[in-house]
Design a protein around this motif. Structure first.
Motif, PDB file in Angstrom:
ATOM      1  N   TYR A   1       0.851  -1.192   0.000  1.00 50.40           N
ATOM      2  CA  TYR A   1       0.000   0.000   0.000  1.00 50.40           C
ATOM      3  C   TYR A   1       0.884   1.238   0.000  1.00 50.40           C
ATOM      4  CZ  TYR A   1       1.344  -0.207   4.871  1.00 50.40           C
ATOM      5  OH  TYR A   1       2.095  -0.270   6.012  1.00 50.40           O
TER       6      TYR A   1
ATOM      7  N   TYR B   1      -2.649  -8.191  -2.479  1.00 51.64           N
ATOM      8  CA  TYR B   1      -3.416  -6.935  -2.497  1.00 51.64           C
ATOM      9  C   TYR B   1      -2.476  -5.773  -2.756  1.00 51.64           C
ATOM     10  CZ  TYR B   1      -6.356 -10.049   0.318  1.00 51.64           C
ATOM     11  OH  TYR B   1      -7.059 -11.124   0.789  1.00 51.64           O
TER      12      TYR B   1
ATOM     13  N   ILE C   1      -2.774  -1.607  -3.118  1.00 50.77           N
ATOM     14  CA  ILE C   1      -3.701  -0.467  -3.115  1.00 50.77           C
ATOM     15  C   ILE C   1      -2.956   0.857  -3.036  1.00 50.77           C
ATOM     16  CG2 ILE C   1      -5.531  -1.797  -1.948  1.00 50.77           C
ATOM     17  CD1 ILE C   1      -4.899   0.344   0.447  1.00 50.77           C
TER      18      ILE C   1
ATOM     19  N   THR D   1      -4.696   0.783 -11.250  1.00 46.91           N
ATOM     20  CA  THR D   1      -5.307  -0.540 -11.234  1.00 46.91           C
ATOM     21  C   THR D   1      -4.940  -1.310 -12.514  1.00 46.91           C
ATOM     22  OG1 THR D   1      -7.123   0.616 -10.180  1.00 46.91           O
ATOM     23  CG2 THR D   1      -7.490  -1.684 -10.708  1.00 46.91           C
TER      24      THR D   1
ATOM     25  N   LYS E   1      -6.442  -1.898  -6.292  1.00 44.66           N
ATOM     26  CA  LYS E   1      -7.481  -0.874  -6.230  1.00 44.66           C
ATOM     27  C   LYS E   1      -6.882   0.499  -5.977  1.00 44.66           C
ATOM     28  CE  LYS E   1     -11.910   0.238  -4.142  1.00 44.66           C
ATOM     29  NZ  LYS E   1     -12.925  -0.063  -3.149  1.00 44.66           N
TER      30      LYS E   1
ATOM     31  N   ALA F   1      -8.412   3.548  -2.671  1.00 44.83           N
ATOM     32  CA  ALA F   1      -8.780   2.624  -1.591  1.00 44.83           C
ATOM     33  C   ALA F   1      -8.272   3.194  -0.264  1.00 44.83           C
ATOM     34  CB  ALA F   1      -8.155   1.261  -1.847  1.00 44.83           C
ATOM     35  N   ASP F   2      -8.629   2.551   0.822  1.00 48.21           N
ATOM     36  CA  ASP F   2      -8.079   2.991   2.104  1.00 48.21           C
ATOM     37  C   ASP F   2      -7.616   1.794   2.934  1.00 48.21           C
ATOM     38  OD1 ASP F   2     -10.454   2.046   3.369  1.00 48.21           O
ATOM     39  OD2 ASP F   2     -11.409   4.000   3.155  1.00 48.21           O
TER      40      ASP F   2
ATOM     41  N   GLU G   1     -10.249  -0.744   4.268  1.00 49.16           N
ATOM     42  CA  GLU G   1     -10.689  -1.761   3.319  1.00 49.16           C
ATOM     43  C   GLU G   1      -9.614  -2.838   3.144  1.00 49.16           C
ATOM     44  OE1 GLU G   1     -11.708  -0.248  -0.558  1.00 49.16           O
ATOM     45  OE2 GLU G   1     -12.826  -2.072  -1.065  1.00 49.16           O
TER      46      GLU G   1
END
Lengths: 454, 530
Positions: A314, A336, A338, A347, A365, A368-369, A372
């Motif tokens: 992230y 994942y 993000i 994305t 994504k 996003a945060d 999530e």
């Protein structure tokens, strides 16, 4: 920790919880700090710049200077013209920068202050400059602010004289001074004459000497920004962060650009090295080949500790894409990925990477945060987290090791001095990732399984 | 030429005219030369001040651990005030809202078409996911400009969901610093929370601690000492604080005011509405902590409590005696500068003095004149356009809850001995030659470092590394450099240990490379050795 976060996902359309982005102006300030003898100036109420200076200082552990128009309620009603005029005069009087880089805030954007006309009308001391950009906090993220400020500098300063300077311009993207130093080292090894813009090395990683310098030695010089217009070419690093300023320079000064991913991992660094080598017509020197070989050597040596391990990444879009590319090269699964920055390109590019390495079940994504991301992890766990400080609550809640990389890292030291780009940077990431996983094995295994040799 | 003149004369005439009112050098100890405070910062000057939102959400409301505080605005403000202030909070039930950041993350269409709809939806989602008992809404700059009626949205949410929902119009441009935000938060808590609980009156020795934000666990250390003596702490405003406790704050018998600047409004209003007396306390520093505890005991006036207080003080002091002496040896004779907040620069001078450190420069970011000069100047403070924009609310006695601990005669008597509704401010305690600077800025910090060459400097993160890079030990007094607690007896030792650590860390000895002080090149003189 985070025990109110439910496993069950519900669509949210209005509530942002535990964001993975911040607002434009902080990016604009970081960009302006990468210009030599520049004072970033925030046209808004003074709380904004207080937050931004605080945040940048916490990440870099170095002073982040910036001034403010100090709006009051009156200025918010009648406009901030007087405030910025007074501010510019005082900044030149008291702090004596060569250039002031003004950016806006949601306050001055909402009331519609026309900064360009303010600048046209104000008295600027001989030999000094004022430039600006618009950074409405309600659009995009700090990444937009960073490249918008680059565009502001280019618009005001970059000119084509018609005589090439034979240089290549390097736009480094939103990265640490340690990364910029590494990019410059690689360019020097390839004997490519270059201008890096912006360049926060030597500013946000200035040494301790016993004497505080408000304007340390580093930063892109004003004449270098002007000379961007006479460069042969631009290498714009970070496909999401650096495209707009590169496109603007092309439009304004007809300088062609090559858009490349941030040089994180083997293939992205290969692309960067190749582009520089093509430009300078210099063969890749043994020193770089040696580093590359060392990196591959390490990745073969240590692969069994991270192969097929799943990871959640992230942070900022280009950094996350870069790290995603590296972990795929390592044989890991970027389950994942993000970013909080609302860029749908992110994305698409992440999915292209998944496809290139034929990994399945991975999710990417934008906008996003971390709330999530945490919910996804609750539904299907990962072995590792990679990102900034704010993921540490998830790491603790789910007992997952965290490797800190990217922005912001406000709970550790040294990171801003060290690269994650280039072959050296990749070695550092591989070391951090394997150490995190192997420390975890050492911690969790039974006494009889504790390996002395690994 | 004195230091003040030297520093100010570097300004242009317009800036000089403004700043000269905010900078004083003490000529006569114990006197009040007067100072200008709580007025606009000069645009362009790198002030250390924050904004109204920072004071309201960041300082006063942020620490409430059982409240979902939604920042209504673009993402930045909520993001920056998320988990960065070290107001620690612990929840036995695991429902700790401090771990979360809630924002409406307003986008361009919300600014153009209004953000009320998104705010309502955000509240709906908060209720659905978190089911909080209380939601607070804090607005940021653009919300006030586009005219979102957050108060109407809060009323709607109360009806719709049967929860408490309070809106705070704390747009960043209001007032001149964080201070306006403190006031707005005080007003909201007074109007909507305090006195809404139905707990029975608390036992005799019950207190609220006002203006204690539990930075680094300060509030926990203070509460530990108070509980040891036999006090009940009904509520804390707002460190480790909770909506549930604050509802019953009116049941306490005495209010203790730690941070005068940020919370004196509530202390005054609770006096009017519920009859609760307040005293100024300071649990930072050994002498100050002892004095505060003794004043509390005197307020209640019971021999048993006074004896117990002395017993605890003696025991706590004995436990730290050796360490205190050790650190006095390390710190005695040092000088310090301290620039922070609206009360702390005063509090910490007491603690520094306990260890023999003299404060030579001190100032506040967002204090008012009464914090410098004492509360008796309050009637003389002139309102200006900025302070008028911050709402003043008036309260009336609440007949069902109004109780007075002391008769008017007893009050008169005690007010002679203890600081009942009194605060004398910082200036009177400062030494001759020392400088007091209001709304200090980057330039002045640099100048003062040159003139006074203090051994220690206490400020915030924005100038920490400016000071450190100048070669002066620099410690943050907002965040305690991620350490603490510094309150009470044990906290004083923690503080001294941390300061000594920063003074004596070996890296200072390596700042100048050896080749800068010694010739490194060796060679032979032409013509041989002789």
């Amino acid at each position: 920790m985070l025990s109110m976060t439910p496993k069950e996902l519900k669509e949210r359309t209005a509530l942002r919880i535990n964001p993975c982005k911040t607002c434009q102006p902080v990016g604009a300030i970081y960009c302006a700090l990468g210009v030599h003898k520049c004072m970033p100036h925030s046209h808004g109420s003074q709380g904004c710049v207080s937050f931004h200076r605080m945040f940048l200082t916490r990440h870099f552990k170095d002073p982040a200077i910036a001034s403010t128009s100090s709006f009051t309620e009156g200025a918010s009603v009648f406009g901030g013209r007087t405030n910025i005029e007074t501010a510019v005069k005082n900044v030149f009087d008291i702090y004596d920068p060569d250039i002031i880089a003004v950016h806006t805030t949601c306050l001055s954007e909402t009331i519609g202050d026309d900064i360009n006309s303010f600048i046209q009308d104000m008295t600027i001391p001989e030999g000094k400059l004022v430039v600006h950009t618009n950074t409405p906090s309600y659009v995009g993220s700090h990444i937009n602010g960073f490249y918008n400020m680059m565009c502001g500098f280019i618009k005001y300063l970059s000119r084509k004289t018609g005589k090439s300077n034979g240089k290549i311009a390097i736009f480094p993207g939103f990265v640490n001074p340690g990364d910029m130093r590494e990019m410059k080292r690689i360019a020097s090894l390839l004997k490519a004459p270059f201008i890096m813009f912006p360049d926060t090395s030597g500013v946000m990683d200035a040494p301790m000497t016993g004497h505080y310098e408000m304007y340390p030695k580093g930063g892109t010089k004003i004449e270098e920004i002007a000379a961007l217009g006479d460069c042969e070419k631009v290498i714009a690093l970070g496909e999401i962060t650096s495209e707009e300023p590169a496109a603007l320079l092309e439009k304004q000064c007809k300088v062609p650009y090559e858009l490349l991913p941030l040089p994180i991992g083997i293939s992205a660094t290969d692309e960067f090295v190749t582009a520089l080598s093509k430009f300078s017509k210099c063969e890749v020197p043994y020193e770089l080949e040696e580093e590359r070989g060392q990196l591959i050597d390490i990745m073969l040596d240590a692969h069994q500790y991270y192969y097929k391990k799943s990871v959640a990444i992230y942070g900022d879009p280009d950094t996350v894409l870069g790290i995603t590319s590296l972990v795929l090269e390592m044989g890991m699964i970027p389950k994942y990925v993000i970013t909080g920055t609302p860029k749908e390109d992110f994305t698409r590019k992440a999915e292209e990477l998944f496809a290139r390495y034929s990994v399945e079940g991975c999710k990417a994504k934008a906008s996003a945060d971390l709330f999530e991301l945490h919910q996804w992890i609750k539904n299907e766990k990962v072995d590792l987290l990679i990102g900034g400080t704010h993921g540490k609550t998830i790491a603790r809640a789910e007992d997952i090791p965290l490797v800190r990389a990217g922005f912001p890292i406000i709970d550790r030291y040294v990171h801003s001095y060290m690269p994650i780009v280039g072959y050296k940077g990749a070695m550092r990431l591989v070391e951090m990732i394997s150490n995190a996983l192997m420390d975890r094995m050492d911690r969790d295994c039974a006494d009889e399984d504790l390996e002395i040799v690994m | 030429m004195d230091e003040r003149t030297k520093m100010l004369e570097k300004y242009s005439s317009r800036v000089y005219r403004n700043r000269k009112e905010h900078v004083i050098q003490i000529e006569e100890e114990g006197a009040n030369p007067g100072i200008m405070a709580n007025t606009r910062s000069v645009p362009g000057i790198m002030t250390n001040r924050g904004c109204c939102y920072a004071g309201c959400k960041g300082v006063v409301l942020g620490p409430l651990k059982d409240v979902a505080v939604i920042t209504h605005g673009p993402i930045g403000c909520g993001f920056y005030s998320w988990g960065t202030r070290r107001h620690k909070g612990k929840c036995e039930d695991g429902r700790n809202f401090l771990e979360y950041c809630f924002s409406t993350d307003m986008q361009e269409p919300d600014i153009v078409f209004g953000g009320e709809k998104k705010l309502k939806q955000a509240i709906a989602e908060t209720v659905e996911i978190f089911n909080p008992k209380c939601i607070m809404i804090c607005s940021t700059c653009p919300v006030g400009l586009i005219g979102d009626d957050i108060h109407a949205v809060a009323s709607w949410a109360e009806k719709e969901y049967g929860i408490k929902c309070i809106a705070f119009s704390c747009e960043g441009y209001k007032g001149v610093s964080q201070s306006g935000g403190h006031h707005i938060a005080n007003n909201g808590l007074m109007r909507h929370v305090i006195g809404t609980g139905d707990a029975p009156p608390a036992k005799r020795y019950s207190v609220n601690i006002l203006g204690e934000y539990n930075i680094g666990g300060d509030g926990w250390e203070t509460s530990r000492i108070l509980k040891r003596i036999g006090y009940d702490v009904i509520s804390v405003f707002t460190g480790d604080g909770s909506y549930e406790d604050i509802k019953n704050a009116h049941t306490a018998n005495l209010n203790l005011v730690q941070c005068h600047r940020s919370i004196n409004y509530i202390a005054e209003m609770m006096k009017t509405k519920y009859g609760i007396d307040w005293i100024k306390v300071n649990f930072i520093g050994l002498t100050a902590t002892c004095e505060s505890l003794r004043n509390m005991a005197k307020y209640f006036g019971d021999k048993e409590l006074i004896d117990r207080t002395e017993e605890v003080i003696a025991d706590e002091l004995a436990a730290i005696h050796d360490e205190v002496e050790y650190y006095k040896g390390k710190l005695k004779g040092k000088t310090a500068g301290i620039f922070v907040g609206g009360s702390r620069s005063h509090h910490y001078q007491n603690l520094l003095a306990d260890f023999g450190v003299e404060t030579v420069v001190a100032g506040y970011e967002f204090a008012h004149r009464d914090d410098y000069e004492g509360r008796e100047v309050i009637p003389d403070i002139k309102e200006d356009a900025d302070s008028k924009n911050i709402e003043q609310i008036t309260v009336e006695p609440d007949p069902s809850k109004y109780r007075e601990m002391l008769s008017p005669d007893e009050y008169e008597e005690k007010a002679k001995e203890i600081p009942l509704e009194q605060y004398k401010g910082m200036i009177r305690e400062m030494k001759k030659g020392a400088m007091v600077v209001d709304d200090f800025n980057h330039f002045e910090t640099e100048e003062l470092l040159k003139y006074y060459k203090p051994d220690l400097f206490f400020s915030g993160i924005k100038d920490k590394y400016v000071i450190q890079k100048s070669g002066v030990v620099s410690r943050q007094m907002h965040s305690y450099d991620y350490k603490g607690p510094y309150a009470g007896f044990k906290g004083a030792v923690n503080f001294a240990r941390d300061v000594a650590m920063s003074l004596y860390t070996p890296a200072w000895g390596f700042v100048t490379p050896p080749w800068k002080t010694k010739p490194m090149l060796q060679g032979k003189l032409a013509g041989g050795d002789k």
